[in-house]
Design a protein around this motif. Structure first.
Motif, short mmCIF file in Angstrom:
data_model
loop_
_atom_site.label_atom_id
_atom_site.label_comp_id
_atom_site.label_asym_id
_atom_site.label_seq_id
_atom_site.Cartn_x
_atom_site.Cartn_y
_atom_site.Cartn_z
N ALA A 27 0.85 -1.17 0.00
CA ALA A 27 0.00 0.00 0.00
C ALA A 27 0.90 1.24 0.00
N PRO A 28 0.38 2.39 -0.45
CA PRO A 28 1.18 3.62 -0.45
C PRO A 28 1.77 3.90 0.93
N ALA A 29 3.06 4.23 0.98
CA ALA A 29 3.76 4.42 2.25
C ALA A 29 3.11 5.51 3.11
N GLU A 30 2.66 6.58 2.46
CA GLU A 30 2.06 7.67 3.24
C GLU A 30 0.74 7.25 3.88
N LEU A 31 0.01 6.37 3.20
CA LEU A 31 -1.23 5.87 3.77
C LEU A 31 -0.94 4.95 4.96
N LEU A 289 -6.58 1.80 4.37
CA LEU A 289 -5.53 0.77 4.36
C LEU A 289 -6.16 -0.63 4.40
N TRP A 290 -7.24 -0.79 5.16
CA TRP A 290 -7.97 -2.05 5.21
C TRP A 290 -8.48 -2.43 3.82
N MET A 291 -9.02 -1.45 3.12
CA MET A 291 -9.51 -1.71 1.77
C MET A 291 -8.35 -2.10 0.84
N GLU A 292 -7.23 -1.42 0.97
CA GLU A 292 -6.06 -1.78 0.16
C GLU A 292 -5.66 -3.23 0.41
N TYR A 293 -5.73 -3.64 1.67
CA TYR A 293 -5.36 -5.01 2.02
C TYR A 293 -6.36 -6.01 1.45
#
Length: 367
Positions: A27-31, A289-293
């Motif tokens: 996931a994007p580091a900033e997120l 972040l949960w959605m990215e996962y």
């Protein structure tokens, strides 16, 4: 009517390859940094034996080090939406960040201003008909209605909906939720209506209510929310539920008692669930972040391990990322050939009929 089957029924017949590898995109580091600063994600209605969520939640926690506050695992889709409404001004632990609800509940939540738009990194690989164009909700997985049967008690396993009306199944048949609030139970009633030849929508809902009224009058319906525990104890030896819940329950019981999972050949209703982020999420970055996962290869394979057919399945197959042994544990492909996917309008019409008519027509207080 949107033909979900063209994209999704290929899940059962896709050609898989040996030497499968799964890549775990970052996931994007900033997120990640922003989510870790928030420190917590609050979920709701995610039982650990539903769709592999136990392992998925554990994987998320291990990967990112966030705490996961799990609210009311047994809540229905309506309860999830109501939890957002009830906690609009509450940033405490009772306010959910994310919801996982039946397809018809996603557009309703958007219309009511309860969702926050977000497009995950893998957005383009989610079929267009399974997502809101603006990112307010997006499909995560689907399943079909099935019968989960305790064969220690039920010696003659029912094969179709009509069988459940037979006297031999007295005090045996339960739903896996309250049809006045649970998307799973609402669609189970719709599937029963379809088995009688009714068209999806209001007609299917009315026919489903009639079917359950007959089932209740015959003394076969048990007004208890069916779970693995009630199945094993014999209180609900036959449970109508999503195939992925039935298969996961079978594995959990480990043969004690033995369980058979049947996909009835008539009324093979398939249902899509969707994810959304609360517009009032106390932890919006953790929610993203949960959605990215969930929509990473890792998360999507997690759904498949829980017997759910993930939204990005075709993309995973195309890129040779699905272990063949996972599909080998599913019911035979032929069981899914007659599956049909009610449209949003058809689901909404059926839900209206079923939720408002259950008490009057069936009269069984499921709890």
């Amino acid at each position: 009517m949107i033909d979900y089957s063209k994209r999704l029924l290929a899940l059962s017949t896709a050609v898989l390859f040996a030497g499968t590898t799964i890549s775990f995109a970052e996931a994007p580091a900033e997120l990640v940094a922003a989510a870790k600063k928030e420190g917590t994600l609050t979920t709701i209605a995610l039982p650990h034996d539903w769709c592999g969520y136990g392992d998925i939640i554990a994987g998320f926690k291990a990967k990112y080090g966030l705490e996961v506050n799990e609210l009311n695992p047994d809540a229905g889709s309506k309860d999830e939406v109501e939890a957002i409404k009830a906690n609009k001004d509450n940033k405490g632990p009772q306010a959910p960040d994310v919801i996982d609800v039946g397809l018809s509940f996603g557009p309703d939540a958007k219309k009511d201003g309860l969702t926050m738009p977000y497009k995950v990194s893998t957005w383009d690989s989610i079929p267009a008909e399974l997502k809101d164009a603006d990112g307010h909700w997006f499909g995560d997985y689907y399943g079909v209605m099935s019968l989960q049967v305790n064969t220690d008690i039920v010696k003659n396993v029912p094969k179709d909906w009509a069988d459940l009306l037979k006297p031999e199944y007295a005090n045996s048949v339960a739903l896996a939720g309250d049809p006045r609030a649970s998307n799973q139970a609402i669609l189970a009633v719709s599937a029963a209506g379809a088995s009688a030849g009714a068209k999806p929508g209001a007609a299917g809902g009315e026919a489903g209510l009639k079917y359950f009224a007959e089932l209740n009058k015959a003394g076969n319906f048990v007004p208890v929310i069916g779970k693995s525990g009630t199945l094993a104890q014999g209180a609900t030896p036959i449970i109508i539920s999503w195939d992925y819940n039935a298969l996961a329950g079978r594995d959990t019981l480990k043969g004690n008692p033995p369980v058979e999972v049947v996909v009835p050949p008539s009324g093979v209703l398939a249902g899509v669930y969707v994810q959304a982020i609360s517009a009032y999420a106390p932890h919006p970055n953790a929610a993203k972040l949960w959605m990215e996962y969930l929509y990473s290869d890792e998360g999507q394979i997690g759904y498949l391990k829980g017997y759910c057919h993930p939204a990005r399945f075709q993309d995973l197959v195309k890129n040779n990322k699905v272990p063949k042994e996972l599909l080998d544990k599913l019911p035979p492909a032929a069981a899914y050939e007659k599956a049909f996917f009610p449209t949003l309008d058809e689901q909404a019409a059926a839900k209206e009929v079923i939720t408002k008519g259950w008490d009057k027509v069936v009269g069984a207080n499921v709890q």
